[in-house]
Write an enzyme that holds these catalytic residues in place. Structure first.
Site, PDB file in Angstrom:
ATOM      1  N   LYS A 253       0.908  -1.262  -0.152  1.00  0.00           N
ATOM      2  CA  LYS A 253      -0.045   0.072  -0.031  1.00  0.00           C
ATOM      3  C   LYS A 253       0.857   1.148  -0.090  1.00  0.00           C
ATOM      4  O   LYS A 253       1.753   1.470   1.024  1.00  0.00           O
ATOM      5  CB  LYS A 253      -0.763  -0.062   1.229  1.00  0.00           C
ATOM      6  CG  LYS A 253      -1.935   0.912   1.127  1.00  0.00           C
ATOM      7  CD  LYS A 253      -2.928   0.953   2.604  1.00  0.00           C
ATOM      8  CE  LYS A 253      -4.049   2.059   2.316  1.00  0.00           C
ATOM      9  NZ  LYS A 253      -3.762   3.429   1.704  1.00  0.00           N
ATOM     10  N   ARG A 258      -3.956   8.042  -5.265  1.00  0.00           N
ATOM     11  CA  ARG A 258      -4.883   6.933  -6.045  1.00  0.00           C
ATOM     12  C   ARG A 258      -5.097   7.636  -7.306  1.00  0.00           C
ATOM     13  O   ARG A 258      -6.038   8.912  -7.177  1.00  0.00           O
ATOM     14  CB  ARG A 258      -5.855   6.316  -5.289  1.00  0.00           C
ATOM     15  CG  ARG A 258      -6.679   5.135  -6.071  1.00  0.00           C
ATOM     16  CD  ARG A 258      -7.211   4.322  -5.270  1.00  0.00           C
ATOM     17  NE  ARG A 258      -8.026   3.376  -5.766  1.00  0.00           N
ATOM     18  CZ  ARG A 258      -8.877   2.404  -5.388  1.00  0.00           C
ATOM     19  NH1 ARG A 258      -9.182   2.628  -3.930  1.00  0.00           N
ATOM     20  NH2 ARG A 258      -9.645   1.295  -5.563  1.00  0.00           N
ATOM     21  N   ARG A 273      -8.921  10.055  -7.140  1.00  0.00           N
ATOM     22  CA  ARG A 273     -10.228   9.015  -6.376  1.00  0.00           C
ATOM     23  C   ARG A 273     -11.626  10.083  -6.187  1.00  0.00           C
ATOM     24  O   ARG A 273     -12.531   9.493  -6.131  1.00  0.00           O
ATOM     25  CB  ARG A 273      -9.856   8.535  -5.321  1.00  0.00           C
ATOM     26  CG  ARG A 273      -9.490   9.479  -4.117  1.00  0.00           C
ATOM     27  CD  ARG A 273      -8.874   8.742  -3.040  1.00  0.00           C
ATOM     28  NE  ARG A 273      -9.815   7.811  -2.246  1.00  0.00           N
ATOM     29  CZ  ARG A 273      -9.398   6.882  -1.276  1.00  0.00           C
ATOM     30  NH1 ARG A 273      -8.251   6.536  -0.991  1.00  0.00           N
ATOM     31  NH2 ARG A 273     -10.698   6.281  -0.652  1.00  0.00           N
ATOM     32  N   ARG A 418     -17.397  -0.397  -0.554  1.00  0.00           N
ATOM     33  CA  ARG A 418     -16.339  -0.885   0.527  1.00  0.00           C
ATOM     34  C   ARG A 418     -16.913  -2.161   1.107  1.00  0.00           C
ATOM     35  O   ARG A 418     -18.093  -2.296   1.519  1.00  0.00           O
ATOM     36  CB  ARG A 418     -16.198   0.110   1.534  1.00  0.00           C
ATOM     37  CG  ARG A 418     -15.082  -0.026   2.571  1.00  0.00           C
ATOM     38  CD  ARG A 418     -15.310   1.121   3.919  1.00  0.00           C
ATOM     39  NE  ARG A 418     -15.355   2.370   3.212  1.00  0.00           N
ATOM     40  CZ  ARG A 418     -14.155   3.202   2.882  1.00  0.00           C
ATOM     41  NH1 ARG A 418     -13.000   2.802   3.020  1.00  0.00           N
ATOM     42  NH2 ARG A 418     -14.283   4.490   2.737  1.00  0.00           N
ATOM     43  N   LYS A 424      -7.339  -3.307   4.105  1.00  0.00           N
ATOM     44  CA  LYS A 424      -5.915  -2.314   4.069  1.00  0.00           C
ATOM     45  C   LYS A 424      -5.559  -2.798   5.679  1.00  0.00           C
ATOM     46  O   LYS A 424      -6.300  -2.730   6.672  1.00  0.00           O
ATOM     47  CB  LYS A 424      -6.110  -0.913   3.901  1.00  0.00           C
ATOM     48  CG  LYS A 424      -7.127  -0.344   4.684  1.00  0.00           C
ATOM     49  CD  LYS A 424      -7.446   1.105   4.331  1.00  0.00           C
ATOM     50  CE  LYS A 424      -8.445   1.757   4.931  1.00  0.00           C
ATOM     51  NZ  LYS A 424      -8.823   3.130   4.453  1.00  0.00           N
TER      52      LYS A 424
END
Length: 557
Positions: A253, A258, A273, A418, A424
């Protein structure tokens, strides 16, 4: 076909806001969509936007550029009331929409040229303000507002203002709209939901739904039109995550921004994003990507990081690059960038619904890596060799990266969702992404700055923000000054010390523990909150939610 009056839409707003029942809200919206289909079908797209409190599609980078102060000036010009008087009312009430309603209601002047407002007229005037620039731009914008307020009823004025300030306050989230569209056009909710995920455009979904189910099903990911990123939940731990997911792609990560990179019609565009077009700010990334991939239509996803001596440096440096509009070449030399790609959503055709393991294999086939473009470091891990994930985590942290990701090898790409297919795992203190909704001026040397910020989370059921904590620590002098300057433009109302802001700026807040609290609307607060930085890379739809807060409470037990 009729030309739908704005009054009709306002009646619907009022009906929706008068009930707390999500099902009743859904019924009201579904009935209204059917009414529009029968009477004015051409505006279904725009009606769906307005029900979200928007005038431009979510993937558009257009903005009205109308501040609360500009609304106050327009109303002052129209009604002859001083701007100071209106500001005082706003400080007391806190809702510019309600102030607009009250001022128009109490207006004693007779207007001879009052013309009934239509939905098209309201949208037309508000959209025209986006392209106005130059020395007299404020006056031109005020004139467009005056056209609307002159003809508006008190209730119409309230919702015109709320649309401008992007605070509709009717308690309708995307989920309710998805359900209402499905109900109105008698199409399975799953089909509507999938179309929305792949298009990121509820207006387009509703317009197609009124045509046919086949038209909805044909909606898919299209290069040039960014979609919401798939989001990760928190991992309870390395071994626990792998045990639950069985077999995973475990990858580094990165601590950058992003990006979703689209190539079509021989041009490349880069979106964050939050779907912001940052192509002009990152010209070398365009060059790197065009060298690394074949000249075909594609959408790839990755992370852009800032580097020094080929090592990653703080996330805040890449934000400087993204926000830069001038001296790009100078910043390019000062803050070099590197791209790590980790997904492909389109390559000649949509690929998002393929399992991640296949998408990764395709990515490896089509990308020519270099010192500027690499694929994310990854390993395929199962319960038998979970220690490989632990090794990758240790290596990633040692290299200056943020942590690791777990992706179920069988999972498709789920835009905007999600879920447990992507997790993560990061070290140290947990963080929450909170929106600033209030603040307090500092004391002594810091009296001219906001010394503390009131932070809120999103209640996804109502679409409202619920207060969580005040945070003051973590700001150096530069951040203190720059954030104050930025927030002063977003003031809704203020008293001597306290200020309310338009929800716009998101902060990443680190903390040691979540505790129960009667002081805040969420019912909770954070122990030892510290501001880690500004999250300009995400939008309001990615502010952390009450559901995530409860998930994190469960994890800390």
């Amino acid at each position: 076909m009729t030309n739908t009056s704005y009054e009709k839409l306002v009646e619907v707003y009022e009906k929706i806001s008068s009930t707390s029942s999500r099902l009743e809200k859904q019924d009201i919206i579904a009935d209204f969509l059917m009414y529009i289909k029968e009477t004015d079908a051409d505006i279904t797209y725009d009606i769906t936007l307005l029900l979200q409190g928007k005038i431009f599609p979510p993937w558009s980078d257009k903005e009205m550029g109308i501040s609360t102060q500009l609304i106050i000036k327009a109303l002052s010009n129209l009604l002859g009331e001083s701007t100071k008087s209106i500001e005082n009312k706003l400080a007391e009430v806190g809702d510019m929409g309600e102030i607009s309603e009250e001022l128009i209601k109490n207006n004693k002047q007779v207007t001879f040229f009052k013309v009934p407002l239509t939905v098209k007229k309201v949208l037309s005037n508000l959209r025209k303000t986006e392209s106005i620039t130059g020395s007299k731009s404020q006056n031109k914008k005020i004139n467009y507002l005056l056209e609307l307020y002159t003809s508006a009823s008190p209730l119409e004025a309230k919702y015109i203002t709320r649309t401008i300030t992007e605070r509709l306050r009717i308690g309708v989230g995307e989920g309710t709209l998805v359900e209402a569209i499905a109900q109105a056009y008698n199409i399975d909710k799953e089909i509507i939901d999938r179309a929305y995920m792949l298009s990121n455009d509820l207006g387009e979904v509703a317009s197609r739904a009124q045509e046919s189910i086949e038209s909805v099903k044909s909606l898919t990911i299209t290069p040039g039109k960014p979609i919401k990123p798939m989001l990760a939940q928190l991992s309870p731990g390395i071994k626990e995550s792998i045990t639950e997911m069985k077999k995973v792609i475990c990858e580094t990560k990165y601590d950058g921004i992003r990006v979703q990179i689209h190539h079509y019609n021989n041009k490349t565009k880069i979106f964050t994003r939050r779907l912001e077009n940052v192509t002009n700010a990152l010209p070398e990334v365009v060059e790197y990507i065009e060298e690394a991939l074949p000249s075909k239509d594609f959408i790839v996803e990755g992370e852009v990081i800032a580097t020094k001596d080929n090592k990653p440096i703080s996330f805040q440096y890449i934000l400087q690059r993204v926000k830069r509009k001038y001296d790009i070449d100078k910043m390019r030399e000062k803050i070099p960038l590197k791209v790590f790609l980790f997904d492909v959503l389109y390559y000649d055709k949509p690929t998002a619904e393929l399992p991640i393991i296949q998408r990764r294999q395709l990515l490896e086939e089509i990308v020519t890596t270099s010192k500027n473009v690499e694929l994310s470091t990854m390993k395929i891990v199962s319960q038998e060799n979970y220690t490989e994930a632990e090794k990758l985590f240790t290596w990633s942290i040692d290299e200056g990266h943020e942590g690791i990701m777990f992706k179920d090898v069988t999972s498709p790409y789920s835009p905007g969702k999600r879920g447990k297919n992507m997790l993560k795992y990061k070290p140290l203190r947990e963080t929450l992404d909170c929106v600033i909704t209030g603040g307090t001026y500092g004391k002594g040397k810091r009296a001219k700055f906001f010394g503390s910020y009131l932070l809120s989370l999103l209640d996804e059921k109502t679409g409202e923000y619920k207060t969580l904590v005040h945070a003051a620590t973590g700001m150096d002098d530069d951040l203190l000054a720059s954030l104050t300057k930025r927030m002063e433009k977003l003031i809704i109302s203020k008293s001597e010390q306290n200020v309310l802001f338009k929800p716009k700026v998101i902060l990443e807040i680190a903390y040691s523990e979540i505790v129960e609290s009667n002081e805040y609307e969420s019912g909770y607060s954070l122990r030892f909150p510290a501001i880690k930085g500004v999250r300009d890379d995400i939008g309001l739809d990615e502010v952390d939610t009450l559901s995530k807060l409860h998930q994190m409470i469960d994890l800390q037990k």
